[in-house]
Design an enzyme around this catalytic site. Structure first.
Site, PDB file in Angstrom:
ATOM      1  N   TYR A 139       0.856  -1.188   0.000  1.00 32.15           N
ATOM      2  CA  TYR A 139       0.000   0.000   0.000  1.00 32.15           C
ATOM      3  C   TYR A 139       0.889   1.233   0.000  1.00 32.15           C
ATOM      4  CZ  TYR A 139      -3.235   3.605   1.537  1.00 32.15           C
ATOM      5  OH  TYR A 139      -3.972   4.752   1.599  1.00 32.15           O
ATOM      6  N   GLU A 227      -3.669   7.518  -4.136  1.00 33.90           N
ATOM      7  CA  GLU A 227      -3.582   6.248  -3.411  1.00 33.90           C
ATOM      8  C   GLU A 227      -3.391   5.073  -4.364  1.00 33.90           C
ATOM      9  OE1 GLU A 227      -7.194   4.486  -1.609  1.00 33.90           O
ATOM     10  OE2 GLU A 227      -6.098   4.547   0.280  1.00 33.90           O
TER      11      GLU A 227
END
Ligand code: GDP
Ligand code: MN
Length: 419
Positions: A139, A227
């Site tokens: 991530y 993101e």
């Protein structure tokens, strides 16, 4: 403003971020053609403004609420699968024919995920991208963060899942790395991120370069959030973005006409789109029945709190700003009255640079232009109060007046209940 994944990928690519190849399609035939170009092995992904697509499910329009209920109560037995029976918003296809079939299964359906809410979202487009052979998922995101007064990276070696879940279960797995806004990009930030992801050698270099690209994208597009989940280590040794989410600061859109042109209004709350079109900038739709118009964001928050304290539920947040044109008040009322849930309206104005008489003119004009049968409570104080009160008196419009916010909130809750 949110962008679709396929739009975000292009912007990332332009700023030096490694993304897997892919293009958008709106028909199965287009999806097939793109899959052929990419060599057959692809992933077909629903393009909607919500995440959780992989584990989401595709259903027909009337079935979204029931599916949402199933997904939230028993995810293990209902979540979508990239291969297999339970068709979700992300499907792997090994041939162009399979890509055609996957697109046919996804397009025109409603995708329900834990992020879409019970209404789900109609899928109008799919991204067809080269199928990544994923070794490990990470991530990585960068956002504008008030607490560091600048850009903040969030990195975790545990990708693929909801970052909130990782944060709750294993907070130490999440690294927070700020960028010094005075110095701009510094290579050590990239190296620190790569190290925290547990990458070494060439892969660390790739991750550091990718992080730099994310920062450059964020700055160049005035993004509040970029993101990548998952950032993936592929079996061929490449480190690439497999998913992309980009949110642009609305207040900066005036200097990004090219990005503004990518806006997909179908994905946004209709009342918020109407508010933007009418120049009522700071409007957020909420679930209650009491509409509010307030000048100043802080006062708007306090007003919503006071309504709740009086036992009511605000139907919206609306900071009308410094009003110098009565039409702004008319437009704000138009938006609020468009919401069928609204049973009463509270106008709370603390006149400073915004003058009370201008607000009063707007309220009176709105009553002339529209057939308003929702009760209205006005709490007006400050500059030109006497002039404003005189205008209201003379107009003869039927509004409740109150001198004090607590009392005004009680009154509006009463009249909403009586409506
Ligand atoms: P999201 O569910 O909306 O976040 O959509 P993602 O693009 O992140 O896809 C969900 C999951 O599907 C990812 O976490 C991956 O595990 C998987 N996935 C997506 N694209 C690929 C791909 O190209 N290859 C493989 N093997 N898995 C993929
Ligand atoms: Mn994702």
């Amino acid at each position: 403003m949110k962008l679709h994944e396929y739009q975000a990928r292009d912007l990332l690519d332009q700023n030096g971020v490694a993304v897997t190849k892919g293009r958008v399609a709106s028909t199965p035939a287009e999806a097939r053609a793109i899959a052929e170009e990419l060599g057959g092995k692809v992933v077909v992904k629903a393009q909607i403004h919500a995440g959780g697509r992989g584990k989401g499910r595709l259903v027909n329009e009337g079935e979204t609420a029931a599916m949402y209920e199933k997904l939230t109560t028993d995810p293990a037995n209902n979540a979508g699968q990239v291969r297999g029976e339970r068709v979700g918003g992300v499907r792997l296809a090994d041939t162009a024919e399979e890509a055609d079939a996957a697109a046919a299964a996804i397009l025109g359906k409603h995708l329900v995920s834990i992020q879409t809410g019970p209404e789900g979202k109609l899928v109008k487009n799919v991204l067809v991208a080269e199928q990544a052979d994923i070794e490990k998922e990470y991530y990585l995101s960068v956002m504008v963060d008030g607490s560091v007064a600048g850009h903040l990276f969030i990195a975790s070696a545990e990708g693929g899942t909801e970052i909130e879940e990782v944060a709750a279960r294993n907070p130490d797995a999440i690294a927070r790395i700020g960028v010094n806004p005075g110095a701009g990009w510094e290579p050590y930030v990239g190296r620190t991120i790569a190290a925290r992801l547990g990458l070494t050698g060439d892969q660390a270099d790739q991750a550091a370069k990718l992080a730099e690209g994310l920062y450059r994208t964020a700055v160049a597009t005035d993004a509040s959030l970029v993101e990548i989940n998952p950032l993936a280590l592929l079996s061929d040794g490449r480190v690439a973005a497999v998913d992309a989410k980009l949110t642009i600061d609305d207040n900066a859109l005036f200097r990004h006409k090219d990005i503004e042109a990518m806006r997909d209004k179908d994905e946004e709350a209709p009342l918020e789109v109407m508010a933007q079109d009418l120049g009522v900038a700071n409007f957020i739709k909420l679930d209650g029945n009491i509409g509010c118009i307030v000048n100043g964001a802080g006062l708007a928050m306090a007003t919503m709190d006071t309504i709740k304290l009086a036992g009511g539920e605000p139907a919206n947040f609306l900071d009308i700003g410094t009003v110098n044109d009565p039409q702004r008040v008319v437009n704000a009322l138009k938006v609020i009255l468009e919401d069928k849930a609204v049973e009463a309206i509270l106008i709370n104005i603390f006149g400073g640079m915004a003058r009370v008489d201008t607000i009063a003119e707007g309220v009176i004009e709105a009553h002339k232009q529209m057939d308003i049968n929702v009760p209205m409570v006005l709490r007006l104080v400050g500059t030109n109060l006497a002039e404003g009160e005189k205008l209201l008196e003379e107009s003869g419009i039927d509004v409740v007046r109150s001198k004090e916010l607590g009392e005004a909130a009680k009154r509006v809750v009463e009249v909403a209940g009586a409506a």
